[in-house]
Design a protein around this motif. Sequence first.
Motif, mmCIF file in Angstrom:
data_model
loop_
_atom_site.group_PDB
_atom_site.id
_atom_site.type_symbol
_atom_site.label_atom_id
_atom_site.label_comp_id
_atom_site.label_asym_id
_atom_site.label_seq_id
_atom_site.Cartn_x
_atom_site.Cartn_y
_atom_site.Cartn_z
ATOM 1 N N ASP A 258 -31.417 12.509 -10.580
ATOM 2 C CA ASP A 258 -31.986 12.376 -9.201
ATOM 3 C C ASP A 258 -32.800 14.006 -10.000
ATOM 4 O O ASP A 258 -32.014 15.304 -9.165
ATOM 5 C CB ASP A 258 -31.191 12.566 -7.377
ATOM 6 N N VAL A 259 -33.305 14.386 -10.301
ATOM 7 C CA VAL A 259 -34.070 16.109 -10.886
ATOM 8 C C VAL A 259 -34.755 15.815 -10.167
ATOM 9 O O VAL A 259 -35.011 17.291 -10.864
ATOM 10 C CB VAL A 259 -34.815 15.256 -12.770
ATOM 11 N N ASP A 260 -35.633 15.646 -9.412
ATOM 12 C CA ASP A 260 -36.003 16.794 -8.636
ATOM 13 C C ASP A 260 -35.902 16.616 -6.857
ATOM 14 O O ASP A 260 -35.940 17.349 -6.333
ATOM 15 C CB ASP A 260 -37.558 15.356 -8.599
ATOM 16 N N GLY A 261 -34.791 16.159 -6.979
ATOM 17 C CA GLY A 261 -33.880 16.212 -5.752
ATOM 18 C C GLY A 261 -34.580 15.370 -4.454
ATOM 19 O O GLY A 261 -34.188 15.465 -3.410
ATOM 20 N N ALA A 262 -34.962 14.295 -5.005
ATOM 21 C CA ALA A 262 -35.226 13.796 -4.043
ATOM 22 C C ALA A 262 -34.657 12.485 -3.455
ATOM 23 O O ALA A 262 -35.194 12.306 -1.771
ATOM 24 C CB ALA A 262 -36.321 12.397 -5.295
ATOM 25 N N PHE A 263 -33.903 12.167 -3.574
ATOM 26 C CA PHE A 263 -33.138 11.408 -2.362
ATOM 27 C C PHE A 263 -31.857 11.827 -2.211
ATOM 28 O O PHE A 263 -31.204 12.613 -2.610
ATOM 29 C CB PHE A 263 -32.701 9.943 -3.178
ATOM 30 N N ALA A 264 -31.200 11.454 -0.915
ATOM 31 C CA ALA A 264 -29.483 11.735 -0.422
ATOM 32 C C ALA A 264 -28.822 9.765 -0.745
ATOM 33 O O ALA A 264 -29.902 8.779 -0.076
ATOM 34 C CB ALA A 264 -30.573 11.676 1.445
ATOM 35 N N LEU A 265 -28.149 9.796 -0.908
ATOM 36 C CA LEU A 265 -26.899 9.136 -0.898
ATOM 37 C C LEU A 265 -26.474 8.985 0.199
ATOM 38 O O LEU A 265 -25.588 10.029 -0.054
ATOM 39 C CB LEU A 265 -26.671 8.790 -2.129
ATOM 40 N N ASP A 266 -25.923 8.030 1.271
ATOM 41 C CA ASP A 266 -25.271 7.943 2.188
ATOM 42 C C ASP A 266 -23.686 7.501 1.752
ATOM 43 O O ASP A 266 -23.103 6.627 0.889
ATOM 44 C CB ASP A 266 -25.418 6.707 2.934
ATOM 45 N N ALA A 267 -22.405 9.368 1.605
ATOM 46 C CA ALA A 267 -21.423 8.392 1.284
ATOM 47 C C ALA A 267 -20.402 7.704 1.907
ATOM 48 O O ALA A 267 -19.971 6.540 1.618
ATOM 49 C CB ALA A 267 -20.573 9.327 1.778
ATOM 50 N N ALA A 268 -20.581 7.370 3.345
ATOM 51 C CA ALA A 268 -20.377 6.061 3.640
ATOM 52 C C ALA A 268 -20.221 4.875 3.908
ATOM 53 O O ALA A 268 -19.399 3.341 3.180
ATOM 54 C CB ALA A 268 -19.797 6.353 5.130
ATOM 55 N N THR A 269 -21.812 4.373 3.532
ATOM 56 C CA THR A 269 -22.489 3.635 3.426
ATOM 57 C C THR A 269 -22.882 3.116 2.015
ATOM 58 O O THR A 269 -22.998 2.359 1.868
ATOM 59 C CB THR A 269 -23.246 3.265 4.773
ATOM 60 N N GLY A 270 -23.706 3.723 1.631
ATOM 61 C CA GLY A 270 -24.058 3.396 0.066
ATOM 62 C C GLY A 270 -25.911 3.246 0.435
ATOM 63 O O GLY A 270 -26.389 2.527 -0.953
ATOM 64 N N ALA A 271 -25.688 3.633 1.211
ATOM 65 C CA ALA A 271 -27.899 3.729 1.642
ATOM 66 C C ALA A 271 -28.342 4.878 0.895
ATOM 67 O O ALA A 271 -27.569 6.045 1.362
ATOM 68 C CB ALA A 271 -27.317 3.648 3.166
ATOM 69 N N LEU A 272 -29.320 4.299 0.295
ATOM 70 C CA LEU A 272 -30.295 5.188 -0.134
ATOM 71 C C LEU A 272 -31.260 5.747 0.857
ATOM 72 O O LEU A 272 -32.263 4.599 0.689
ATOM 73 C CB LEU A 272 -30.742 4.367 -1.822
ATOM 74 N N THR A 273 -31.846 7.089 0.219
ATOM 75 C CA THR A 273 -32.969 7.512 0.943
ATOM 76 C C THR A 273 -33.554 9.087 0.903
ATOM 77 O O THR A 273 -33.359 9.471 -0.441
ATOM 78 C CB THR A 273 -32.345 7.441 2.546
ATOM 79 N N MET A 274 -35.144 8.858 1.086
ATOM 80 C CA MET A 274 -35.712 10.104 0.205
ATOM 81 C C MET A 274 -35.039 11.358 1.433
ATOM 82 O O MET A 274 -35.165 11.735 2.468
ATOM 83 C CB MET A 274 -37.014 10.367 1.182
ATOM 84 N N ARG A 275 -34.690 12.181 0.700
ATOM 85 C CA ARG A 275 -34.198 13.418 1.138
ATOM 86 C C ARG A 275 -35.528 14.639 0.851
ATOM 87 O O ARG A 275 -35.287 15.445 1.652
ATOM 88 C CB ARG A 275 -33.228 13.915 -0.185
ATOM 89 N N ASN A 276 -36.486 14.497 0.015
ATOM 90 C CA ASN A 276 -37.825 15.045 -0.165
ATOM 91 C C ASN A 276 -38.765 14.564 -0.121
ATOM 92 O O ASN A 276 -39.008 13.547 -1.556
ATOM 93 C CB ASN A 276 -37.122 16.437 -1.004
ATOM 94 N N ASN A 277 -39.775 14.405 0.201
ATOM 95 C CA ASN A 277 -41.096 13.948 0.104
ATOM 96 C C ASN A 277 -42.049 14.386 -1.262
ATOM 97 O O ASN A 277 -42.957 15.612 -1.352
ATOM 98 C CB ASN A 277 -42.313 13.816 1.213
ATOM 99 N N VAL A 278 -40.960 14.883 -2.712
ATOM 100 C CA VAL A 278 -41.260 14.953 -4.234
ATOM 101 C C VAL A 278 -41.771 13.907 -5.195
ATOM 102 O O VAL A 278 -42.391 14.243 -6.450
ATOM 103 C CB VAL A 278 -41.048 15.904 -4.249
ATOM 104 N N THR A 279 -42.381 12.448 -4.537
ATOM 105 C CA THR A 279 -42.092 11.596 -6.043
ATOM 106 C C THR A 279 -43.796 11.457 -6.143
ATOM 107 O O THR A 279 -44.655 11.383 -5.172
ATOM 108 C CB THR A 279 -41.182 9.920 -5.007
ATOM 109 N N ASN A 280 -44.093 11.102 -7.496
ATOM 110 C CA ASN A 280 -44.923 11.345 -7.133
ATOM 111 C C ASN A 280 -45.038 10.523 -9.037
ATOM 112 O O ASN A 280 -44.672 10.831 -9.757
ATOM 113 C CB ASN A 280 -45.657 12.491 -8.010
ATOM 114 N N TYR A 281 -45.526 9.237 -9.030
ATOM 115 C CA TYR A 281 -46.030 8.549 -9.771
ATOM 116 C C TYR A 281 -46.982 8.858 -10.824
ATOM 117 O O TYR A 281 -45.860 8.412 -11.561
ATOM 118 C CB TYR A 281 -46.601 6.594 -9.192
#
Length: 333
Positions: A258-281
């Motif tokens: 996660d080179v841009d710090g874009a994602f968050a991974l829930d340790a208990a459920t394994g759900a992947l969500t956006m941590r920062n609005n930095v993604t750019n195609y």
Amino acid sequence: VLVHITDVAEPPLLADVTVDVPENAEVGDVFGAGVFGATDEDAGSVLTYRVLSGDPKGIFTVTNDGELSLAKAEMLDFDEQASYTLMIEVADGVHRDVGVVVANIRDVNNPPVIVGATFGVLEESPVNTLVGSEPVASDADQSDTILFSLTGGNVDDAFKVAACGGQIRVARDVLDYEGSTREYTLNITVTDDGEPSLSSWALFTVLVENQNDAPTCTHVTVGADEGLPIGAAVSAPGLGEASDPDGDDLEWTLLYGDVDGAFALDAATGALTMRNNVTNYEMRPSYTLRVKVADTGHQENLECEFNAVVNIGNVNDAGFVARAADVPAGRSM
């Protein structure tokens, strides 16, 4: 001349004899019926018999008919004593005689004896793993050799038994606590080489014991549009299709990628969500995240790792419209 004959008591006479006695004889059995041949010339004499010596355990007795009989059961053993020399007395109330009776014990094959037991073995134990200890088995005939065989209950041919000693071992890599068979009831037979050959059997219970199994996971690919807001879902819970054979709770960890710090991974459920609005195609069209999944609740937890590829979806960017004031003189808009 008239001669009167005066009767004089004659002693009884007892002949020496040899008899055959099977070692498995029962109380009351008679051996060599009528062979004593005790006689008394005095008509009407009542003869009595007793064993004087050669039988300290009182195994034998003599009946009123003068026949050798067994008085105590399960005390004859050819391997311990193959012959008894008995001194037998016969008496008529006045006189007595002593004879010798040799009782030769005939060897009779006795069946071997085996004692069942319960053992445990860890699931996934490799082939040739020892299961418990050697069975407790014996044969009263000391000269006999006994051999062991597995004659029933061996589901999936999971086990084997050593012919000599009877040691149980794992035969196939099929033991699984979470599988269909957690308990095996093995029928082990022990056979001697006597004449005739005899056998016995006993049941041995083998319990498959649980041990911690590592969780399983797989590489996955998910998608996320560029510019997703913070907290937006990228994947459903259980990233990597992770599961645990033992039903343990799992813990997800994002290791790297996660080179841009874009994602968050829930340790208990394994759900992947956006941590920062930095993604750019246009800047980075995909991320390869390395994820670890570990089970919990054990002294030594086990884990698996997988790659989660997040492809960034291109979203049409808004066009730029210049104002007239921003256009240099001499150029048209």
